[in-house]
Design a protein around this motif. Structure first.
Motif, PDB file in Angstrom:
ATOM      1  N   PHE A 169       0.838  -1.201   0.000  1.00 23.03           N
ATOM      2  CA  PHE A 169       0.000   0.000   0.000  1.00 23.03           C
ATOM      3  C   PHE A 169       0.872   1.249   0.000  1.00 23.03           C
ATOM      4  N   HIS A 170       0.734   2.068  -1.036  1.00 32.89           N
ATOM      5  CA  HIS A 170       1.442   3.342  -1.079  1.00 32.89           C
ATOM      6  C   HIS A 170       0.759   4.385  -0.206  1.00 32.89           C
ATOM      7  N   GLY A 171      -0.547   4.262  -0.043  1.00 35.33           N
ATOM      8  CA  GLY A 171      -1.292   5.203   0.793  1.00 35.33           C
ATOM      9  C   GLY A 171      -1.698   4.562   2.108  1.00 35.33           C
ATOM     10  N   ILE A 172      -1.260   5.134   3.224  1.00 36.06           N
ATOM     11  CA  ILE A 172      -1.671   4.685   4.560  1.00 36.06           C
ATOM     12  C   ILE A 172      -1.968   5.926   5.395  1.00 36.06           C
ATOM     13  N   LEU A 173      -3.208   6.062   5.809  1.00 33.13           N
ATOM     14  CA  LEU A 173      -3.618   7.175   6.661  1.00 33.13           C
ATOM     15  C   LEU A 173      -4.334   6.587   7.879  1.00 33.13           C
ATOM     16  N   GLY A 174      -3.939   7.044   9.057  1.00 33.75           N
ATOM     17  CA  GLY A 174      -4.531   6.467  10.257  1.00 33.75           C
ATOM     18  C   GLY A 174      -4.579   7.449  11.407  1.00 33.75           C
ATOM     19  N   PRO A 175      -4.770   6.957  12.621  1.00 36.60           N
ATOM     20  CA  PRO A 175      -4.909   7.814  13.802  1.00 36.60           C
ATOM     21  C   PRO A 175      -3.843   8.901  13.885  1.00 36.60           C
ATOM     22  N   GLY A 176      -4.318  10.107  14.127  1.00 35.12           N
ATOM     23  CA  GLY A 176      -3.424  11.254  14.177  1.00 35.12           C
ATOM     24  C   GLY A 176      -3.463  12.076  12.905  1.00 35.12           C
ATOM     25  N   TYR A 177      -3.862  11.463  11.795  1.00 39.43           N
ATOM     26  CA  TYR A 177      -4.045  12.215  10.552  1.00 39.43           C
ATOM     27  C   TYR A 177      -5.468  12.755  10.560  1.00 39.43           C
ATOM     28  N   PRO A 178      -5.663  14.015  10.158  1.00 38.80           N
ATOM     29  CA  PRO A 178      -6.997  14.628  10.238  1.00 38.80           C
ATOM     30  C   PRO A 178      -8.103  13.748   9.652  1.00 38.80           C
TER      31      PRO A 178
END
Length: 256
Positions: free
Chosen positions: A223-232
């Motif tokens: 996965f090139h995109g990983i967004l999780g806790p702490g990211y808006p």
């Protein structure tokens, strides 16, 4: 045993001749069968007709790449280009090791048998469905790409999720959002350029694994995109996608 007189031959019982003949026929038949042993039975989704190794090209290579997409080198993404290069070989090795197969890097009968066992007739992996990756509509239309491309991208995502699930002990992973049409994306307040519009994104909810555990493990699953806790806007889910270039941000999890 009686020694025959000169000029005479020892009579051999007919039943012995028949037994020897039958044994020889059995050996020959078994040898022929071994030499022409059929490949694993045809699969309802896709059946490979040959072994594949580095240097091979074609649609069968691309089909293999989809299934091993979740086994790249850490931080890397395998191209779906139908070209069996070093990256694909390395992914096949990791797949084979993950399932206790001989890890030679060549896709062969045992490798295909494991893939067949993991996939359903619609090509989705055993523990994920197309409906899980599309909570918007049934025909995959209305996104930023064609319906066929969106569904194809979702399939690739599902195989990466299957690899993620296996790496985390084969415990359930909950998908809370997948493909969205533009109308669906607007309705939920998604970003105008959301990867959900392309069919290659999945949002995961907490369950047996924390959101941070999911985000960290995803770094090794293509996965090139990983967004999780702490990211808006991502404190309640972990977002994964395979965008063109890497962007990882989950500050609460120490990612970013």
């Amino acid at each position: 045993m009686r020694t025959p007189r000169p000029g005479r031959t020892l009579a051999v019982p007919l039943r012995l001749v028949l037994a020897v003949t039958l044994l020889a026929a059995t050996v020959l038949t078994g040898t022929a069968a071994a030499a022409t042993a059929p490949r694993p039975a045809a699969d309802g989704c896709y059946t490979w007709q040959r072994d594949l190794a580095e240097g091979a090209t074609g649609e069968d290579v691309r089909q293999l790449q989809v299934r091993v997409a979740g086994y790249p080198a850490p931080g890397e993404v395998i191209a779906m280009d139908g070209d069996f290069g070093p990256a694909t070989k390395a992914a096949v090795v990791r797949f084979q090791k993950a399932y206790g197969l001989t890890a030679g890097g060549k896709a062969d009968g045992p490798t295909y048998e494991k893939i067949y066992a993991l996939q359903d007739d619609d090509c989705s992996p055993a523990h994920f469905t197309f409906s899980e990756l599309n909570d918007c509509n049934s025909d995959w239309s209305g996104g930023a790409v064609s319906a066929a491309q969106a569904k194809s991208s979702a399939l690739r995502t599902m195989w990466k999720l299957e690899a993620l699930r296996h790496a985390l002990g084969d415990k359930p992973i909950t998908v809370t959002s997948g493909f969205r049409s533009k109308a669906c994306n607007d309705q939920v307040g998604g970003a105008p350029s959301s990867r959900h519009l392309y069919g290659d994104a999945a949002d995961l909810g907490a369950g047996p694994h924390s959101l941070c555990t999911l985000a960290k493990a995803a770094r090794d699953r293509g996965f090139h995109g990983i967004l999780g806790p702490g990211y808006p806007g991502h404190d309640d889910h972990t977002h994964l996608d395979h965008r063109a270039s890497r962007f990882w941000s989950a500050p609460t999890c120490g990612i970013g």
